[in-house]
Design a protein around this motif. Structure first.
Motif, PDB file in Angstrom:
ATOM      1  N   TYR A   5     113.435 -38.847  44.028  1.00 58.24           N
ATOM      2  CA  TYR A   5     113.808 -37.457  44.290  1.00 58.24           C
ATOM      3  C   TYR A   5     112.592 -36.761  44.887  1.00 58.24           C
ATOM      4  O   TYR A   5     111.468 -37.274  44.809  1.00 58.24           O
ATOM      5  CB  TYR A   5     114.322 -36.748  43.033  1.00 58.24           C
ATOM      6  CG  TYR A   5     113.432 -36.811  41.813  1.00 58.24           C
ATOM      7  CD1 TYR A   5     112.480 -35.828  41.570  1.00 58.24           C
ATOM      8  CD2 TYR A   5     113.578 -37.844  40.892  1.00 58.24           C
ATOM      9  CE1 TYR A   5     111.686 -35.868  40.437  1.00 58.24           C
ATOM     10  CE2 TYR A   5     112.789 -37.895  39.757  1.00 58.24           C
ATOM     11  CZ  TYR A   5     111.846 -36.919  39.537  1.00 58.24           C
ATOM     12  OH  TYR A   5     111.054 -36.972  38.415  1.00 58.24           O
ATOM     13  N   ASN A  11     118.936 -38.252  39.880  1.00 59.78           N
ATOM     14  CA  ASN A  11     119.301 -37.150  38.985  1.00 59.78           C
ATOM     15  C   ASN A  11     119.162 -37.556  37.524  1.00 59.78           C
ATOM     16  O   ASN A  11     119.508 -38.673  37.139  1.00 59.78           O
ATOM     17  CB  ASN A  11     120.746 -36.719  39.249  1.00 59.78           C
ATOM     18  CG  ASN A  11     120.961 -36.232  40.664  1.00 59.78           C
ATOM     19  OD1 ASN A  11     120.171 -35.447  41.193  1.00 59.78           O
ATOM     20  ND2 ASN A  11     122.031 -36.692  41.296  1.00 59.78           N
ATOM     21  N   TYR A  12     118.678 -36.619  36.701  1.00 64.07           N
ATOM     22  CA  TYR A  12     118.564 -36.833  35.260  1.00 64.07           C
ATOM     23  C   TYR A  12     119.784 -36.250  34.554  1.00 64.07           C
ATOM     24  O   TYR A  12     120.329 -35.224  34.983  1.00 64.07           O
ATOM     25  CB  TYR A  12     117.304 -36.156  34.705  1.00 64.07           C
ATOM     26  CG  TYR A  12     116.007 -36.843  35.061  1.00 64.07           C
ATOM     27  CD1 TYR A  12     115.424 -37.754  34.193  1.00 64.07           C
ATOM     28  CD2 TYR A  12     115.372 -36.570  36.262  1.00 64.07           C
ATOM     29  CE1 TYR A  12     114.235 -38.381  34.504  1.00 64.07           C
ATOM     30  CE2 TYR A  12     114.176 -37.186  36.600  1.00 64.07           C
ATOM     31  CZ  TYR A  12     113.617 -38.107  35.709  1.00 64.07           C
ATOM     32  OH  TYR A  12     112.436 -38.731  36.034  1.00 64.07           O
ATOM     33  N   ALA A  46     115.738 -41.236  35.932  1.00 66.97           N
ATOM     34  CA  ALA A  46     116.815 -40.719  36.775  1.00 66.97           C
ATOM     35  C   ALA A  46     117.818 -41.818  37.088  1.00 66.97           C
ATOM     36  O   ALA A  46     117.525 -43.017  36.972  1.00 66.97           O
ATOM     37  CB  ALA A  46     116.231 -40.155  38.070  1.00 66.97           C
TER      38      ALA A  46
END
Length: 223
Positions: free
Chosen positions: A160, A130-131, A125
């Motif tokens: 996350y 976030n990916y 990430a």
């Protein structure tokens, strides 16, 4: 058998030479002795030093001396893996936020022999957790060199919900099955609450002037 006669002139000459030798400076005599020692090899050649001839072997020994021989445990792939990542050793891109992170290490067999041309595929990430599922940001694969070494330049990933800070990786020795696992950071508060966290997969991490440096060696049981 005829007798050899030594003339008085030769005797005096040798005696004079010895007397004169005793008056020579000590430094001159030492230099002469040193010169005779350095020329014991063949003309125009210098004997190789032990360090120069065994330097590569010393690097291998220092690497294998820290190899545990215990295979690296596998972990789940997770939902965000994408095949076909670009081949590259740096995942950093212009404008990418985050603390720089450089990971180095080896890929060993369980006999602690470095594995050359092992495939490593990394993904994780961004700094916000976030990916990139549309493209290949923070995704890339590479191969170990002849000494089994790899180096990855990236950033520290964000956390996350439900997961501590981690990096995904697949490792494959030539002609062998793929090892899928994850790497973790020490002293993270989320480590204790992450249900799949494993202390066996902790990297050694230290702060540096330009970010963080981490090391981790993979061990693969060859079949």
């Amino acid at each position: 058998m005829p007798q050899q006669h030594i003339s008085p002139e030769k005797t005096v000459s040798r005696r004079s030479f010895l007397q004169q030798s005793l008056t020579l400076p000590v430094g001159f005599l030492i230099a002469a002795c040193a010169g005779s020692v350095s020329n014991t090899g063949s003309a125009g050649q210098t004997a190789p030093s032990p360090q120069a001839s065994t330097g590569a072997q010393s690097t291998t020994r220092s690497a294998t001396s820290v190899c545990s021989g215990t295979p690296t445990p596998s972990q789940t792939e997770g939902p965000y893996y994408k095949p076909g990542s670009p081949e590259r050793t740096s995942l950093r891109e212009p404008g990418l936020a985050g603390t720089p992170l450089t990971i180095t290490g080896y890929v060993f067999s369980s006999a602690c022999q470095p594995i050359a041309h092992a495939w490593l595929d990394f993904w994780h990430a961004d700094s916000n957790g976030n990916y990139d599922n549309a493209g290949f940001k923070l995704r890339g694969h590479q191969f170990t060199d002849k000494q089994g070494r790899y180096q990855l330049e990236t950033i520290v990933p964000g956390e996350y919900p439900g997961r501590t800070r981690h990096i995904h990786v697949k490792v494959q020795a030539p002609g062998q099955p793929v090892l899928t696992t994850q790497l973790y950071f020490p002293a993270e508060s989320g480590n204790t609450s992450d249900s799949i966290f494993s202390a066996k997969l902790l990297m050694q991490v230290q702060s540096a002037a330009n970010g963080q440096l981490a090391t981790f060696d993979f061990v693969i049981a060859l079949q």
